[in-house]
Design a protein around this motif. Structure first.
Motif, PDB file in Angstrom:
ATOM      1  N   LEU A 186      38.184  34.852  40.429  1.00 16.63           N
ATOM      2  CA  LEU A 186      37.054  34.003  40.832  1.00 16.63           C
ATOM      3  C   LEU A 186      35.720  34.732  40.700  1.00 16.63           C
ATOM      4  O   LEU A 186      34.691  34.119  40.389  1.00 16.63           O
ATOM      5  N   TYR A 187      35.737  36.043  40.946  1.00 20.65           N
ATOM      6  CA  TYR A 187      34.510  36.837  40.768  1.00 20.65           C
ATOM      7  C   TYR A 187      34.027  36.738  39.318  1.00 20.65           C
ATOM      8  O   TYR A 187      32.850  36.481  39.046  1.00 20.65           O
ATOM      9  N   LEU A 188      34.944  36.941  38.390  1.00 25.26           N
ATOM     10  CA  LEU A 188      34.610  36.888  36.974  1.00 25.26           C
ATOM     11  C   LEU A 188      34.234  35.473  36.553  1.00 25.26           C
ATOM     12  O   LEU A 188      33.309  35.267  35.762  1.00 25.26           O
ATOM     13  N   SER A 189      34.935  34.482  37.099  1.00 22.56           N
ATOM     14  CA  SER A 189      34.618  33.083  36.786  1.00 22.56           C
ATOM     15  C   SER A 189      33.198  32.725  37.225  1.00 22.56           C
ATOM     16  O   SER A 189      32.452  32.067  36.489  1.00 22.56           O
ATOM     17  N   GLN A 190      32.831  33.159  38.422  1.00 16.48           N
ATOM     18  CA  GLN A 190      31.473  32.902  38.920  1.00 16.48           C
ATOM     19  C   GLN A 190      30.427  33.568  38.036  1.00 16.48           C
ATOM     20  O   GLN A 190      29.382  32.987  37.721  1.00 16.48           O
TER      21      GLN A 190
END
Length: 338
Positions: free
Chosen positions: A297-301
């Motif tokens: 999710l960090y990378l997706s954001q």
């Protein structure tokens, strides 16, 4: 620079001036100089000192205030030394010289760090493409020799392939704009591409995808969006309950299109919800599932911000999670010059 600070800094000079004025008064008094002459001498002595002190204060205050103002307004602080004008007093000249030397050293270090980072990303990019070759070859061999053992190996290879892809996006995340190919597509195409990648783990989990009204055009980088949607699907599979159901729906507004990805999984606690996009954060669910890395999710954001897509999460413990991706429309992008 305030006057009180300046005078405090010159306290030794002020004491010396006062002592000199008293000694001059005493000397003239001893030689019986008329009081009028003594008064005039003291006034001239003290006035000359005050004028010199005032001149020094105002020119330094003007320069240092300009220096502070420039430092506050500039985004690239490392260029401050190059933009400063040469002052007319020695202290300022020494300060400017030191600033310029420090800025040059800092810029050299930044340049070296950028070069090292670029070489590292290029190596990772090359390594990812090289490692995909034996993974693909191994999966092809498994296709020709299917049995319970090779099928389990194929599952592990698929996981490796997913993690390798994540490494590639992570390495590119600092200047991912260079790899963007913004084009017209539809939400349905993006979701289908992501579902195709995660079809096998979704089937193994007994999951059922439901697509509602996704034939909506959007402008985006298909590869990156597919990766983001895939991460959301992966989380839904990982944090599932029985009878997994993932629903994809959309909503069209004037300047944006929203994609809603909802599951009926275990949900996220209210305490963990504000931190789901933090790097490495796994939360309560992550402690229960050891395979969580806190990177997806960090990378997706991070990718979504680069694409001007708003990514948000809402959830109720035990009731499931809804992830929303808000795509700017083509007309809005044109108006904004994006």
């Amino acid at each position: 620079m305030r006057l009180s600070e300046y005078l405090l800094d010159r306290i030794f000079s002020l004491i010396c001036m006062l002592v000199s004025a008293l000694l001059l008064f005493g000397l003239l008094w001893l030689i019986e100089t008329p009081a009028t002459f003594i008064l005039f001498a003291e006034i001239i002595f003290i006035a000359a000192y005050i004028v010199a002190l005032a001149y020094d204060f105002f020119r330094k205050r003007s320069y240092y205030n300009l220096l502070l103002k420039m430092a506050e307004q500039m985004e690239e602080k490392s260029l401050l030394g190059e933009l400063l004008t040469q002052p007319h007093f020695l202290e300022g000249q020494i300060l400017v010289d030191i600033l310029r030397r420090c800025n040059k050293y800092q810029n050299d270090q930044i340049s070296n760090a950028k070069q090292a980072s670029r070489e590292y990303r290029e190596y990772i990019d090359s390594w990812v493409h090289e490692i995909k070759t034996p993974i693909t070859s191994a999966r092809l061999m498994i296709e020709n020799e299917k049995n319970p053992t090779t099928l389990r190996i194929d599952d592990e290879l698929r996981k490796i392939d997913t993690y390798v892809e994540q490494v590639l996006y992570y390495a590119r995340s600092t200047d991912v704009e260079k790899d963007f190919k913004v084009e017209k597509t539809t939400l349905q195409s993006l979701v289908h591409a992501a579902l195709k990648t995660y079809s096998k783990p979704l089937i193994q989990a007994g999951g059922k995808p439901v697509l509602n009204g996704l034939d909506i055009p959007v402008v985006a980088d298909s590869k990156s969006c597919t990766f983001v949607i895939g991460q959301i699907i992966s989380n839904a599979i990982k944090y599932r309950k029985d009878n997994l159901r993932i629903e994809f729906s959309a909503k069209v507004e004037k300047n944006d299109v929203s994609l809603f990805i909802s599951d009926n999984g275990i949900g996220i606690s209210a305490a963990d919800l504000p931190r789901v996009f933090d790097k490495g954060f796994t939360g309560e669910n992550g402690r229960r599932y050891s395979k969580s890395t806190g990177i997806g999710l960090y990378l997706s954001q991070k990718l979504c911000k680069k694409m001007n897509i708003v990514l948000s999460v809402s959830s109720e413990p035990g009731q499931g999670t809804t992830v929303t991706m808000v795509f700017p429309t083509e007309s809005y992008l044109k108006e904004a010059g994006l």
